[in-house]
Write an enzyme that holds these catalytic residues in place. Structure first.
Site, short mmCIF file in Angstrom:
data_model
loop_
_atom_site.label_atom_id
_atom_site.label_comp_id
_atom_site.label_asym_id
_atom_site.label_seq_id
_atom_site.Cartn_x
_atom_site.Cartn_y
_atom_site.Cartn_z
N TYR A 124 -18.72 58.58 5.32
CA TYR A 124 -17.76 59.36 6.10
C TYR A 124 -16.69 59.88 5.15
CZ TYR A 124 -14.50 61.10 9.46
OH TYR A 124 -13.67 61.95 10.16
N GLN A 186 -16.88 60.34 16.75
CA GLN A 186 -18.23 60.83 17.03
C GLN A 186 -19.12 60.81 15.78
OE1 GLN A 186 -15.40 62.49 17.44
NE2 GLN A 186 -15.49 64.62 16.76
N ASN A 209 -8.89 57.82 9.56
CA ASN A 209 -7.67 57.49 10.31
C ASN A 209 -7.92 56.25 11.18
OD1 ASN A 209 -9.12 58.34 12.56
ND2 ASN A 209 -8.16 60.35 12.62
N SER A 233 -3.33 53.01 3.11
CA SER A 233 -3.34 52.78 1.67
C SER A 233 -2.02 52.18 1.19
CB SER A 233 -3.62 54.10 0.95
OG SER A 233 -4.03 53.87 -0.36
N GLN A 255 1.28 57.26 -4.16
CA GLN A 255 0.68 56.52 -3.06
C GLN A 255 1.32 56.89 -1.73
OE1 GLN A 255 -1.96 54.71 -3.94
NE2 GLN A 255 -2.41 54.54 -1.78
N HIS A 258 -0.06 59.72 0.50
CA HIS A 258 -1.33 59.56 1.22
C HIS A 258 -1.15 59.73 2.71
CE1 HIS A 258 -4.81 58.73 -1.23
NE2 HIS A 258 -4.12 57.94 -2.02
N GLU A 322 -3.87 46.58 -2.43
CA GLU A 322 -5.05 47.43 -2.67
C GLU A 322 -5.03 47.93 -4.11
OE1 GLU A 322 -6.94 51.64 -1.00
OE2 GLU A 322 -4.82 51.19 -0.71
N HIS A 323 -3.92 48.53 -4.52
CA HIS A 323 -3.71 48.98 -5.89
C HIS A 323 -2.57 48.18 -6.51
CE1 HIS A 323 -5.13 52.63 -3.66
NE2 HIS A 323 -5.96 52.70 -4.68
N ASP A 356 -8.26 56.82 -8.83
CA ASP A 356 -8.56 57.62 -7.64
C ASP A 356 -9.57 58.72 -7.95
OD1 ASP A 356 -7.12 56.30 -5.76
OD2 ASP A 356 -5.52 57.78 -5.58
N GLU A 410 -32.37 14.62 9.09
CA GLU A 410 -31.85 15.65 10.00
C GLU A 410 -32.66 15.68 11.30
OE1 GLU A 410 -31.39 19.53 8.26
OE2 GLU A 410 -29.48 18.95 7.31
N HIS A 415 -40.43 19.99 9.82
CA HIS A 415 -40.08 20.36 8.44
C HIS A 415 -40.69 19.33 7.46
CE1 HIS A 415 -37.23 23.10 10.28
NE2 HIS A 415 -36.78 23.50 9.10
#
Length: 425
Positions: A124, A186, A209, A233, A255, A258, A322-323, A356, A410, A415
């Site tokens: 995506y 969608q 988003n 981010s 940053q 973003h 994250e960064h 990036d 067990e 087994h």
């Protein structure tokens, strides 16, 4: 930006809280759209494209002609930059190819693993305020190296019903198989369930988003795997009195632009440096085209003065950014003590922008503190590992009694019997 001086340990959790948004209402919308796409396929996706992206499409599929034409719409300068970035991303991700070796755990018992590509993956790529053609490279290139048989891509069309030409060019360069004009919920639904046009995939990758993130998390409950949970981010910069305040301010702002829900944090032991950075942020902010977005993000952001490097390291590992950019004089010493971060940038000449776009590392990273448990996207993200084992007649003699004892204790006697019969032979 909020300045915080020598906070107490019991205040850290509150200070490091990310921006929180109530997603309960959007989950109802997301669930409704996903169910409709699952039920009605292309028809539903086309309707939601008209409703959400304000474009009436006759088909979701991007034709080969459209893809080929995109090359002429991209400047030679950008095409060259994309190709250089592609080469670096390929080089770094090829170095991650898994090499198996057979291990004899007991005489006559041999075990090994084989890495196998996920056959069908969906990417995506957002196309709103910033067309993220760089993300195409970050996702499609490792998918191609891993050997995924089918790589499909969904991205929302513009008001003319077209996908940004740089996204199409990058997709062609990186080896994407099929591209579709679909955005938001969608698009995630179409890849998760499959429609008349869009193939069902086994794993979905890519940012988006709040609606896209909610859709990914919902479909991951039972229908398809996803790369990771994700949120807005973020970046943390560690600096000292030797750091360049212009560089640090630029890193924070890169940053912040973003999105309004991004968060930037500076941690330092130098109080005068905070004032210098704040002055530079205000000066550079005035020159940014995305100034309004960055200004909103800065409202969630903090400049934190701590007592020593130990406190900085401990706070960083608690925040799990994250960064993480470390611009101190002894950055390698500090880097060795970092255990929770998505991607780390070392020294004054390593901006987060490099990761990036073009250094070769992947920019699809865990946010919202998930770096405590998740890796960023890498070659392994596009593979699964199958284990194999081979036991000889001597091997079952050596290991069989151990298996029998464990199975019996067990109370799984079938087994045990599977081993006992072989030992009797």
């Amino acid at each position: 930006m909020q300045i915080i001086i020598y906070p107490q340990r019991n205040e850290w959790e509150q200070i490091l809280t990310r921006p929180v948004f109530d997603t309960s209402s959007l989950n109802l919308t997301v669930d409704s759209v996903l169910k409709d796409v699952k039920s009605r396929g292309d028809e539903a996706v086309l309707e939601y494209e008209e409703k959400f992206d304000k474009i009436k499409l006759s088909t979701l599929t991007v034709s080969k002609e459209e893809i080929d034409k995109s090359e002429a719409l991209v400047s030679e300068e950008l095409k060259s930059a994309i190709r250089i970035a592609k080469q670096n991303v390929e080089t770094f991700h090829r170095s991650q190819i898994f090499e198996t070796k057979k291990v004899e755990t007991t005489a006559g018992v041999t075990c090994w693993q084989k890495a196998v590509a996920i056959e069908k993956v969906g990417l995506y790529i957002p196309g709103g305020s910033a067309p993220l053609f760089s993300t195409v490279l970050m996702l499609a290139i490792p998918a191609k190296i891993a050997g995924c048989k089918e790589i499909i891509l969904c991205s929302p069309p513009n008001k003319e019903g077209k996908i940004h030409p740089a996204i199409l060019f990058a997709a062609k360069e990186a080896g994407v198989d099929k591209i579709f004009k679909a955005g938001g919920i969608q698009a995630i639904g179409s890849m998760a369930y499959g429609t008349e046009s869009v193939p069902k995939v086994y794993k979905i990758f890519g940012p988006g988003n709040q609606y896209v993130m909610a859709a990914k998390q919902l479909v991951s409950l039972k229908d398809v795997a996803i790369d990771m949970p994700a949120g807005p981010s973020e970046v943390q910069v560690i600096a000292d009195e030797t750091s360049n305040p212009k560089f640090v301010a630029a890193d924070l702002l890169s940053q912040a632009e973003h999105g309004p829900d991004s968060q930037v944090i500076l941690t330092t032991t130098s109080e005068p440096f905070i004032s210098e950075v704040l002055h530079e942020v205000e000066r550079q902010l005035f020159e940014l085209p995305r100034r309004e977005i960055a200004e909103k993000a800065l409202q969630n952001s903090k400049l934190i003065l701590l007592r020593d490097e130990n406190e900085i390291v401990e706070m960083t590992n608690q925040y799990a950014p994250e960064h993480l950019i470390i611009e101190t004089a002894e950055y390698m010493d500090m880097a060795d003590r970092i255990i929770n971060a998505g991607s780390v940038f070392l020294g004054s000449y390593t901006p987060e922008s490099a990761g990036d776009y073009a250094s070769g590392t992947n920019h699809t990273l865990p946010t919202n503190g998930y770096a405590t448990a998740y890796s960023g996207v890498n070659l392994d993200s596009f593979t699964k590992k199958i284990t194999f084992q081979k036991i000889t007649k001597q091997g079952i003699k050596n290991l069989g009694p151990t298996i029998e004892v464990m199975a019996e204790n067990e109370e799984l006697f079938a087994h045990k019997n599977a081993v006992t019969l072989r030992l009797k032979e």
